[in-house]
Design a protein around this motif. Structure first.
Motif, mmCIF file in Angstrom:
data_model
loop_
_atom_site.group_PDB
_atom_site.id
_atom_site.type_symbol
_atom_site.label_atom_id
_atom_site.label_comp_id
_atom_site.label_asym_id
_atom_site.label_seq_id
_atom_site.Cartn_x
_atom_site.Cartn_y
_atom_site.Cartn_z
ATOM 1 N N ASP A 81 0.831 -1.182 -0.054
ATOM 2 C CA ASP A 81 0.087 0.079 0.001
ATOM 3 C C ASP A 81 0.992 1.242 0.035
ATOM 4 O O ASP A 81 1.238 1.852 0.958
ATOM 5 N N PRO A 82 1.315 1.675 -1.258
ATOM 6 C CA PRO A 82 2.419 2.754 -1.245
ATOM 7 C C PRO A 82 2.063 4.063 -0.936
ATOM 8 O O PRO A 82 1.081 4.338 -1.388
ATOM 9 N N ASP A 83 3.089 4.894 -0.531
ATOM 10 C CA ASP A 83 2.847 6.154 -0.430
ATOM 11 C C ASP A 83 3.256 6.795 -1.973
ATOM 12 O O ASP A 83 3.620 6.255 -2.703
ATOM 13 N N LEU A 84 2.853 8.186 -1.904
ATOM 14 C CA LEU A 84 3.265 8.627 -3.083
ATOM 15 C C LEU A 84 4.496 9.357 -3.250
ATOM 16 O O LEU A 84 5.192 9.465 -2.337
ATOM 17 N N THR A 85 5.106 9.338 -4.456
ATOM 18 C CA THR A 85 6.479 9.728 -4.744
ATOM 19 C C THR A 85 6.608 11.279 -4.579
ATOM 20 O O THR A 85 5.552 11.846 -4.650
ATOM 21 N N PRO A 86 7.739 12.039 -4.513
ATOM 22 C CA PRO A 86 7.634 13.376 -4.697
ATOM 23 C C PRO A 86 6.857 13.861 -5.899
ATOM 24 O O PRO A 86 6.223 14.700 -6.092
ATOM 25 N N ASP A 87 7.201 13.308 -7.043
ATOM 26 C CA ASP A 87 6.323 13.610 -8.080
ATOM 27 C C ASP A 87 5.009 13.378 -8.180
ATOM 28 O O ASP A 87 4.185 14.278 -8.669
ATOM 29 N N GLY A 88 4.641 12.452 -7.635
ATOM 30 C CA GLY A 88 3.370 12.107 -7.153
ATOM 31 C C GLY A 88 2.678 13.148 -6.282
ATOM 32 O O GLY A 88 1.401 13.838 -6.661
ATOM 33 N N GLU A 89 3.273 13.719 -5.326
ATOM 34 C CA GLU A 89 3.067 14.798 -4.558
ATOM 35 C C GLU A 89 2.766 16.069 -5.396
ATOM 36 O O GLU A 89 1.815 16.612 -5.023
ATOM 37 N N GLU A 90 3.632 16.377 -6.241
ATOM 38 C CA GLU A 90 3.587 17.508 -7.113
ATOM 39 C C GLU A 90 2.338 17.463 -8.054
ATOM 40 O O GLU A 90 1.634 18.360 -8.428
ATOM 41 N N GLN A 91 2.139 16.308 -8.744
ATOM 42 C CA GLN A 91 0.855 15.993 -9.338
ATOM 43 C C GLN A 91 -0.538 16.417 -8.584
ATOM 44 O O GLN A 91 -1.251 17.064 -9.062
ATOM 45 N N ALA A 92 -0.537 15.791 -7.394
ATOM 46 C CA ALA A 92 -1.615 16.008 -6.233
ATOM 47 C C ALA A 92 -1.692 17.580 -6.139
ATOM 48 O O ALA A 92 -2.847 17.913 -5.865
ATOM 49 N N LYS A 93 -0.639 18.229 -5.946
ATOM 50 C CA LYS A 93 -0.741 19.603 -5.646
ATOM 51 C C LYS A 93 -1.263 20.455 -6.814
ATOM 52 O O LYS A 93 -2.242 21.142 -6.535
ATOM 53 N N ARG A 94 -0.911 20.033 -7.982
ATOM 54 C CA ARG A 94 -1.518 20.895 -9.285
ATOM 55 C C ARG A 94 -2.839 20.340 -9.324
ATOM 56 O O ARG A 94 -3.710 21.315 -9.882
ATOM 57 N N LEU A 95 -3.460 19.245 -9.164
ATOM 58 C CA LEU A 95 -4.697 18.615 -9.537
ATOM 59 C C LEU A 95 -5.531 19.593 -8.179
ATOM 60 O O LEU A 95 -6.676 19.863 -8.689
ATOM 61 N N ALA A 96 -5.132 19.494 -6.873
ATOM 62 C CA ALA A 96 -5.806 20.344 -5.994
ATOM 63 C C ALA A 96 -6.015 21.861 -6.326
ATOM 64 O O ALA A 96 -6.935 22.273 -6.202
ATOM 65 N N ALA B 97 -6.225 23.132 -9.407
ATOM 66 C CA ALA B 97 -7.136 23.163 -10.421
ATOM 67 C C ALA B 97 -8.602 22.793 -10.004
ATOM 68 O O ALA B 97 -9.232 23.572 -10.225
ATOM 69 N N LEU B 98 -8.559 22.102 -8.964
ATOM 70 C CA LEU B 98 -9.987 21.822 -8.279
ATOM 71 C C LEU B 98 -10.354 22.854 -7.487
ATOM 72 O O LEU B 98 -11.729 23.458 -7.599
ATOM 73 N N ALA B 99 -9.438 23.732 -6.760
ATOM 74 C CA ALA B 99 -9.763 25.100 -6.184
ATOM 75 C C ALA B 99 -10.317 25.856 -7.070
ATOM 76 O O ALA B 99 -11.150 26.770 -6.777
ATOM 77 N N ASP B 100 -9.518 26.081 -8.230
ATOM 78 C CA ASP B 100 -9.834 26.966 -9.126
ATOM 79 C C ASP B 100 -10.968 26.876 -9.780
ATOM 80 O O ASP B 100 -11.415 27.681 -10.690
ATOM 81 N N GLY B 101 -11.729 25.609 -9.502
ATOM 82 C CA GLY B 101 -13.027 25.388 -10.280
ATOM 83 C C GLY B 101 -12.763 24.971 -11.856
ATOM 84 O O GLY B 101 -13.808 25.121 -12.640
ATOM 85 N N THR C 249 -3.755 11.427 -2.103
ATOM 86 C CA THR C 249 -4.063 12.376 -3.272
ATOM 87 C C THR C 249 -5.298 13.221 -2.958
ATOM 88 O O THR C 249 -5.044 14.428 -3.019
ATOM 89 N N ALA C 250 -6.283 12.740 -2.233
ATOM 90 C CA ALA C 250 -7.434 13.426 -1.856
ATOM 91 C C ALA C 250 -6.998 14.157 -0.548
ATOM 92 O O ALA C 250 -7.716 15.359 -0.628
ATOM 93 N N GLY C 251 -6.098 14.240 0.045
ATOM 94 C CA GLY C 251 -5.836 15.175 1.110
ATOM 95 C C GLY C 251 -5.129 16.421 0.872
ATOM 96 O O GLY C 251 -5.698 17.401 1.155
ATOM 97 N N PHE C 252 -4.440 16.584 -0.548
ATOM 98 C CA PHE C 252 -4.090 17.672 -1.207
ATOM 99 C C PHE C 252 -5.430 18.541 -1.479
ATOM 100 O O PHE C 252 -5.563 19.639 -1.414
ATOM 101 N N ALA C 253 -6.568 17.673 -2.201
ATOM 102 C CA ALA C 253 -7.795 18.380 -2.373
ATOM 103 C C ALA C 253 -8.508 18.988 -1.092
ATOM 104 O O ALA C 253 -8.986 19.929 -1.289
ATOM 105 N N ARG C 254 -8.418 18.127 -0.281
ATOM 106 C CA ARG C 254 -9.053 18.491 0.970
ATOM 107 C C ARG C 254 -8.542 19.524 1.700
ATOM 108 O O ARG C 254 -9.212 20.600 2.040
ATOM 109 N N ASP C 255 -7.077 19.804 1.622
ATOM 110 C CA ASP C 255 -6.635 20.972 2.221
ATOM 111 C C ASP C 255 -6.965 22.099 1.071
ATOM 112 O O ASP C 255 -7.144 23.306 1.877
#
Length: 195
Positions: free
Chosen positions: A21-36, A38-42, A61-67
């Motif tokens: 049950d792996p964690d996100l890589t640093p690249d994955g965290e950057e992807q999740a931040k960019r998605l978050a 975009a979601l916040a910007d509508g 990934t959902a945690g970044f969107a939550r924040d």
């Protein structure tokens, strides 16, 4: 209402005898931040609710969107990936032929592991449909997995095979969910937020 089926960001490859049950890589965290952002910007509408698979890669990934959206994240066990409980994550990377990968997955195999495709799809569809039934009009972001997205899309479209598309990390697939059970695929694999 609109469902955003979002594949998790890039995780580490992992072997763990207790269940990978792996964690996100640093690249994955950057992807999740960019998605978050975009979601916040509508970019995908005003998101009213967040639902996630409990697996780490989706939950993180959902945690970044939550924040960024200041929304709570509900979890649903039915949204876990077909590899839940397997001791290795990343078996798809061992395939050099995409056609063989899809053939194996549609036959209930992935690497050395096996699963029941119909039981998997039934579980996924029940989970996503419960989310749709319990939400008001608006937009619900569902953080899940590539197999989950394929299973639900194949149900909506009625494809002959379940696995037919490779969702990119943090891609957004949009499905319109109307009263009476009508479902319409609006888009697959949107990744503009990563550019």
């Amino acid at each position: 209402m609109e469902l955003l089926l979002i594949r998790h960001a890039q995780p580490f490859r992992l072997s763990d005898p207790n269940g990978a049950d792996p964690d996100l890589t640093p690249d994955g965290e950057e992807q999740a931040k960019r998605l978050a952002v975009a979601l916040a910007d509508g970019r995908y509408g005003q998101v009213d609710r967040l639902v996630s698979s409990p697996m780490r890669r989706a939950a993180q990934t959902a945690g970044f969107a939550r924040d960024s959206l200041s929304l709570d994240v509900a979890t649903d066990e039915r949204l876990v990936e077909l590899d839940h409980g397997w001791t290795t994550y990343g078996a798809v990377h061992n395939y050099t032929d995409r056609r063989l990968l899809l053939q194996d997955m549609n036959g209930g195999r992935l690497g050395e592991n096996s699963f029941d495709p119909e039981l998997f799809r039934d579980r996924v569809v029940a989970g996503v449909e419960q989310v749709a039934a319990s939400a008001d009009d608006g937009v619900v972001a569902i953080f899940c997995h590539g197999g989950v997205i394929n299973a639900y899309l194949s149900h909506v479209i009625g494809t002959a095979t379940m696995f037919f598309v490779e969702p990119y990390y943090t891609s957004v697939t949009r499905v319109l969910a109307l009263d009476g059970g009508h479902r319409q695929v609006l888009s697959v694999n949107e990744i503009d937020h990563l550019r």
